[in-house]
Design a protein around this motif. Structure first.
Motif, PDB file in Angstrom:
ATOM      1  N   ASN A  49       0.799  -0.744   0.037  1.00  0.00           N
ATOM      2  CA  ASN A  49      -0.299   0.038   0.362  1.00  0.00           C
ATOM      3  C   ASN A  49       0.858   1.146  -0.216  1.00  0.00           C
ATOM      4  N   ALA A  50       1.788   1.584  -0.708  1.00  0.00           N
ATOM      5  CA  ALA A  50       3.185   2.495  -0.807  1.00  0.00           C
ATOM      6  C   ALA A  50       2.080   2.758  -2.041  1.00  0.00           C
ATOM      7  N   THR A  51       2.407   3.740  -1.163  1.00  0.00           N
ATOM      8  CA  THR A  51       1.816   5.029  -2.352  1.00  0.00           C
ATOM      9  C   THR A  51       2.941   6.130  -3.172  1.00  0.00           C
ATOM     10  N   ALA A  52       4.726   5.970  -2.510  1.00  0.00           N
ATOM     11  CA  ALA A  52       5.376   6.172  -3.295  1.00  0.00           C
ATOM     12  C   ALA A  52       6.518   5.929  -2.654  1.00  0.00           C
ATOM     13  N   CYS A  53       7.528   5.709  -3.587  1.00  0.00           N
ATOM     14  CA  CYS A  53       8.815   5.133  -2.654  1.00  0.00           C
ATOM     15  C   CYS A  53       9.983   5.560  -3.598  1.00  0.00           C
ATOM     16  N   GLU A  54      10.616   5.518  -3.033  1.00  0.00           N
ATOM     17  CA  GLU A  54      12.155   6.007  -3.163  1.00  0.00           C
ATOM     18  C   GLU A  54      13.002   5.079  -3.040  1.00  0.00           C
ATOM     19  N   HIS A  55      13.211   4.057  -3.650  1.00  0.00           N
ATOM     20  CA  HIS A  55      14.550   3.197  -3.125  1.00  0.00           C
ATOM     21  C   HIS A  55      16.166   3.200  -3.498  1.00  0.00           C
ATOM     22  N   GLY A  56      17.143   3.025  -3.241  1.00  0.00           N
ATOM     23  CA  GLY A  56      18.424   3.116  -3.450  1.00  0.00           C
ATOM     24  C   GLY A  56      19.185   3.660  -1.745  1.00  0.00           C
ATOM     25  N   TRP A  57      19.075   3.517  -0.724  1.00  0.00           N
ATOM     26  CA  TRP A  57      19.486   4.143   0.309  1.00  0.00           C
ATOM     27  C   TRP A  57      19.888   2.873   0.352  1.00  0.00           C
ATOM     28  N   LYS A  58      21.577   3.392   1.344  1.00  0.00           N
ATOM     29  CA  LYS A  58      22.411   2.708   2.423  1.00  0.00           C
ATOM     30  C   LYS A  58      21.944   3.232   3.642  1.00  0.00           C
ATOM     31  N   ALA A  59      22.972   2.701   4.669  1.00  0.00           N
ATOM     32  CA  ALA A  59      22.706   3.899   6.099  1.00  0.00           C
ATOM     33  C   ALA A  59      23.888   3.350   6.768  1.00  0.00           C
ATOM     34  N   PHE A  60      24.216   4.488   7.156  1.00  0.00           N
ATOM     35  CA  PHE A  60      24.938   4.516   8.753  1.00  0.00           C
ATOM     36  C   PHE A  60      24.253   4.992  10.299  1.00  0.00           C
ATOM     37  N   LYS A  61      24.808   3.868  10.815  1.00  0.00           N
ATOM     38  CA  LYS A  61      23.980   3.541  12.715  1.00  0.00           C
ATOM     39  C   LYS A  61      25.180   5.506  13.270  1.00  0.00           C
ATOM     40  N   ILE A  62      25.287   6.129  13.876  1.00  0.00           N
ATOM     41  CA  ILE A  62      25.991   6.353  15.405  1.00  0.00           C
ATOM     42  C   ILE A  62      25.403   5.674  16.183  1.00  0.00           C
ATOM     43  N   ASP A  97      21.988   8.130  16.114  1.00  0.00           N
ATOM     44  CA  ASP A  97      20.557   8.878  14.325  1.00  0.00           C
ATOM     45  C   ASP A  97      21.563   7.669  13.657  1.00  0.00           C
ATOM     46  N   TYR A  98      20.993   7.976  12.725  1.00  0.00           N
ATOM     47  CA  TYR A  98      21.082   7.016  11.319  1.00  0.00           C
ATOM     48  C   TYR A  98      20.834   8.005  10.573  1.00  0.00           C
ATOM     49  N   ILE A  99      22.514   7.948   8.953  1.00  0.00           N
ATOM     50  CA  ILE A  99      22.285   8.829   7.943  1.00  0.00           C
ATOM     51  C   ILE A  99      22.059   7.775   7.016  1.00  0.00           C
ATOM     52  N   LEU A 100      21.152   8.311   5.539  1.00  0.00           N
ATOM     53  CA  LEU A 100      21.097   7.248   4.627  1.00  0.00           C
ATOM     54  C   LEU A 100      21.148   8.612   4.002  1.00  0.00           C
ATOM     55  N   VAL A 101      22.238   7.684   2.796  1.00  0.00           N
ATOM     56  CA  VAL A 101      22.452   8.120   2.033  1.00  0.00           C
ATOM     57  C   VAL A 101      22.439   7.664   0.697  1.00  0.00           C
ATOM     58  N   LYS A 102      22.257   8.035  -0.724  1.00  0.00           N
ATOM     59  CA  LYS A 102      21.905   6.831  -2.173  1.00  0.00           C
ATOM     60  C   LYS A 102      23.158   5.830  -1.903  1.00  0.00           C
TER      61      LYS A 102
END
Length: 121
Positions: A49-62, A97-102
């Motif tokens: 039921n996602a109406t919009a989605c941006e894929h392709g993210w990776k994450a860093f955790k502090i 905090d989490y930082i996501l970048v493409k």
């Protein structure tokens, strides 16, 4: 400051409601306002039921529990990445905090952070 690479692919979504959200997934972040319901989840857990989605993210955790009195941690990281033309999607939990970048910027971001004195565990 220590960071941890999260070895998953993430998606940032708008959802109609949270009825199909897998809250038991290892990573699941929600945000709700008067006009929007957002979800950040593992790409394999994007609900139907996602109406919009941006894929392709990776994450860093502090790493570690960040006391609320600490100032500027996220600002320093986001400024470093912004100065190098890398956009972020930041998520804060009670503890950290989490930082996501493409995905295409992940290796460059990692290198920049190490050069700036951050350590990956």
């Amino acid at each position: 400051m220590e960071l941890k690479k999260i070895d998953y692919n993430f998606s940032v979504c708008k959802v109609k409601d949270y009825s199909q959200t897998d809250f038991d997934s290892e990573y699941c972040f929600t945000g709700k306002t008067d006009d929007e319901k957002s979800l950040v989840c593992l790409t394999g857990s994007v609900p139907n039921n996602a109406t919009a989605c941006e894929h392709g993210w990776k994450a860093f955790k502090i790493q570690g529990v960040l006391d609320f009195s600490l100032i500027g941690i996220l600002s320093k990281i986001s400024t470093l990445l912004a100065d190098n033309k890398i956009g972020i999607f930041a998520i804060s939990t009670y503890n950290t905090d989490y930082i996501l970048v493409k995905q295409e910027n992940y290796d460059k971001a990692s290198k920049l952070l190490v050069e700036a004195g951050y350590k990956f565990v």
